[in-house]
Design a protein around this motif. Sequence first.
Motif, PDB file in Angstrom:
ATOM      1  N   ALA A 137      28.992  45.404  -7.699  1.00 27.41           N
ATOM      2  CA  ALA A 137      30.585  44.231  -7.003  1.00 27.41           C
ATOM      3  C   ALA A 137      31.675  45.070  -6.802  1.00 27.41           C
ATOM      4  N   VAL A 138      31.471  45.884  -7.779  1.00 32.25           N
ATOM      5  CA  VAL A 138      32.717  46.976  -6.626  1.00 32.25           C
ATOM      6  C   VAL A 138      32.227  48.105  -5.622  1.00 32.25           C
ATOM      7  N   PHE A 139      31.092  47.744  -4.874  1.00 32.39           N
ATOM      8  CA  PHE A 139      30.956  48.303  -3.697  1.00 32.39           C
ATOM      9  C   PHE A 139      31.558  46.744  -2.845  1.00 32.39           C
TER      10      PHE A 139
ATOM     11  N   ALA B  49      24.392  39.765   2.738  1.00 30.10           N
ATOM     12  CA  ALA B  49      26.198  39.138   3.105  1.00 30.10           C
ATOM     13  C   ALA B  49      27.134  40.283   2.716  1.00 30.10           C
ATOM     14  N   ASP B  50      27.524  39.823   1.406  1.00 27.79           N
ATOM     15  CA  ASP B  50      28.502  40.613   0.801  1.00 27.79           C
ATOM     16  C   ASP B  50      28.484  42.149   0.988  1.00 27.79           C
ATOM     17  N   LEU B  51      26.574  43.026   0.617  1.00 30.90           N
ATOM     18  CA  LEU B  51      26.278  44.047   0.291  1.00 30.90           C
ATOM     19  C   LEU B  51      26.689  44.505   1.970  1.00 30.90           C
ATOM     20  N   THR B  52      26.336  43.982   3.059  1.00 28.46           N
ATOM     21  CA  THR B  52      25.989  44.565   4.525  1.00 28.46           C
ATOM     22  C   THR B  52      27.193  44.347   4.991  1.00 28.46           C
ATOM     23  N   ARG B  53      28.592  43.293   4.528  1.00 31.93           N
ATOM     24  CA  ARG B  53      29.669  43.814   5.011  1.00 31.93           C
ATOM     25  C   ARG B  53      30.461  44.716   4.576  1.00 31.93           C
ATOM     26  N   ALA B  54      30.343  44.856   3.543  1.00 31.87           N
ATOM     27  CA  ALA B  54      30.799  46.468   2.866  1.00 31.87           C
ATOM     28  C   ALA B  54      29.625  47.488   3.510  1.00 31.87           C
ATOM     29  N   PHE B  55      28.949  47.697   3.619  1.00 30.26           N
ATOM     30  CA  PHE B  55      28.180  48.935   4.258  1.00 30.26           C
ATOM     31  C   PHE B  55      28.741  49.075   5.587  1.00 30.26           C
ATOM     32  N   ASP B  56      29.228  47.734   6.251  1.00 31.94           N
ATOM     33  CA  ASP B  56      29.354  47.908   7.628  1.00 31.94           C
ATOM     34  C   ASP B  56      30.988  48.798   7.577  1.00 31.94           C
TER      35      ASP B  56
END
Length: 168
Positions: free
Chosen positions: A112-114, A152-159
């Motif tokens: 959630a924070v990530f 999708a949110d995790l991928t965006r945050a990683f990128d």
Amino acid sequence: QGDPMAGDTRAGLPTQVRDPYQIRDLDRILSTQQLQVVFQPILGLRDGVPHGYEALVRPPEWSCYRTPVELLSAATDCGLIWDLEEAIRLKILSVATGLFQSEYLFINVSPAVFCDPRLPEVLESEFGQMPGIGRERIILELTEHSDYDSVADLTRAFDELRERGFRL
């Protein structure tokens, strides 16, 4: 006056946290930042030498929380996970400053924070203020203690974090 065990709904706190002591202790932990930080060494398989340390947090002994998972779960249930993780990161960075010369420092982050769009800017500010710990030696680790439904949110945050030079 209502049921004192129904949880505190002031400031939008949900009623999943049923014990008023949980809310009281969580508020006190956030206001005093009384968290214990320990460092788990990450040893090289070939040489047995520490190559890094995972920063782990422990709730204060005086609190009703016996484990970090209990503390983090309560913060999540109360909508305070961002605040707690920010306090944890600041505590880790203040304790770790000057301790490690060349080893990596692993810091856990909940999904959630990530995925929170504020995180990259906040990390740049926090990590930029810490003498003796270069950003290149800090590795963010997505915690395994909570789920997140949006790939999708995790991928965006990683990128985004990678583009800004953070190690994940």
